[in-house]
Design an enzyme around this catalytic site. Structure first.
Site, mmCIF file in Angstrom:
data_model
loop_
_atom_site.group_PDB
_atom_site.id
_atom_site.type_symbol
_atom_site.label_atom_id
_atom_site.label_comp_id
_atom_site.label_asym_id
_atom_site.label_seq_id
_atom_site.Cartn_x
_atom_site.Cartn_y
_atom_site.Cartn_z
ATOM 1 N N SER A 213 0.847 -1.188 0.000
ATOM 2 C CA SER A 213 0.000 0.000 0.000
ATOM 3 C C SER A 213 0.884 1.239 0.000
ATOM 4 O O SER A 213 1.834 1.331 0.779
ATOM 5 C CB SER A 213 -0.901 0.029 1.237
ATOM 6 O OG SER A 213 -1.531 1.293 1.352
ATOM 7 N N GLY B 134 -7.939 1.217 -11.071
ATOM 8 C CA GLY B 134 -8.865 1.283 -12.197
ATOM 9 C C GLY B 134 -8.149 1.149 -13.523
ATOM 10 O O GLY B 134 -6.991 0.719 -13.602
#
Length: 343
Positions: A174, A267
């Site tokens: 992350s 995305g």
């Protein structure tokens, strides 16, 4: 129907719509409505990490951090569900706003910062869900735990989730927890992987079962770095590698509203970078370790492309938010068509 719901939800702030969507999916699961409202995908069984999946299309971690809608999500047709990232102690994450939609690019930027209710709260919900399918639990370190002591947080989480998880994902990629990505490299990675392997050996004896461990990596490494990480993960005796997390790059979104916000981009814009990472790992590993691909799947054919690149399983997140449950079925159908062509 989902398009109408999305139009209404997208009028709300991204985080509010996320929370409301989870509540609705959870309620639909309790009432048995989700299974009636969504057409399930065809059966496409696959065995990976010693686990049997009804189909190879799963939900990526991050959507249901606290395990609040496991049953409802499973009724939508996912072949497996991954919850988390969860940390030893509850933490609020970064200040709001921290999620930004870029609909023109079918993208999302987030800097959530591992906001979650803590591992104990997650496990209470996992037990209540009584989910019989494949459940991954994604674990991380608390924000205020020094990177030098990160292994303590991962081991504590592993101890607690081991009995409840079908597999455990170790999130070292992350971009929203300072210093976390340094755990992907060199001695830091080796130390963490060795600690996980040894602890898993103890837990296997204690619980009488071997729970697979997967390592989730970033897309922002060079090919050489990716290959080194892949080899290290294999040599340490891990069971899979997940490629990839969000990117710090901004290719494909320059000039769009919110494009300059700090955080990880997911995305459609991360698709090619993620698929390239899968290809590098596949070339490096040569089938010795399964790859779970995630990143930029917004159409069924993108899932097939990940499988063709060398992945055994795929996961959805941003594409699911933009396209809804129909994307699950599209992805399964595309992978089934690819399999048929290969015969």
């Amino acid at each position: 129907m989902y398009n109408l719901a999305r139009q209404l939800l997208f009028k709300l702030s991204p985080e509010t719509s996320h929370e409301l969507s989870l509540e609705l999916i959870g309620a639909g699961g309790r009432l048995g409505l989700n299974a009636m409202l969504s057409k399930p995908p065809a059966s496409l069984p696959v065995r990976v990490m010693g686990l049997d999946f009804p189909n190879p299309v799963g939900l990526a971690a991050g959507l249901d951090k606290n395990g609040e809608a496991i049953r409802g999500l499973s009724q939508l047709g996912f072949g497996f569900i991954e919850v988390g990232t969860v940390t030893p102690r509850p933490q609020p994450g970064n200040p709001k706003p921290r999620i930004f939609r870029l609909p023109e690019a079918e993208a999302i930027i987030n800097r959530m910062g591992f906001n979650n209710h803590g591992v104990d709260a997650l496990l209470a919900r996992v037990e209540a869900a009584r989910f019989k399918g494949v459940l991954g639990i994604n674990i991380g370190k608390n924000f205020d735990t020094p990177v030098e002591r990160a292994d303590e947080d991962y081991l504590l989480c592993l101890d607690k989730v081991y009995h409840h998880a079908s597999y455990v994902t170790v999130n070292v990629s992350s971009p929203n927890t300072p210093g976390l990505r340094s755990l992907q490299f060199g001695d830091s990675l080796k130390q963490l992987l060795d600690a996980l392997r040894l602890r898993r050996e103890d837990l296997e004896i204690m619980h009488g079962k071997r729970v697979p461990l997967a390592i989730k990596i970033a897309p922002d490494m060079t090919d050489e770095e990716t290959a080194l990480v892949g080899e290290a993960v294999f040599q340490a005796g891990m069971d899979a590698i997940i490629a990839t997390n969000t990117t710090l790059g901004r290719e494909g979104v320059a000039g769009l509203a919110h494009a300059d916000e700090a955080g990880g981009l997911s995305g459609a814009p991360v698709r090619d970078k993620s698929t390239h990472t899968v290809k590098v790992l596949a070339q490096t590993l040569g089938g010795r370790l399964p790859i779970i691909a995630v990143g930029g799947i917004t159409e069924g054919r993108h899932a097939a492309e990940k499988i063709e690149a060398g992945a055994s399983l795929v996961q959805l997140y941003s594409g699911f938010i933009y396209k809804g449950p129909a994307l699950i079925r599209e992805a399964v159908d595309a992978i089934a068509a690819l399999r048929s062509q290969a015969k």
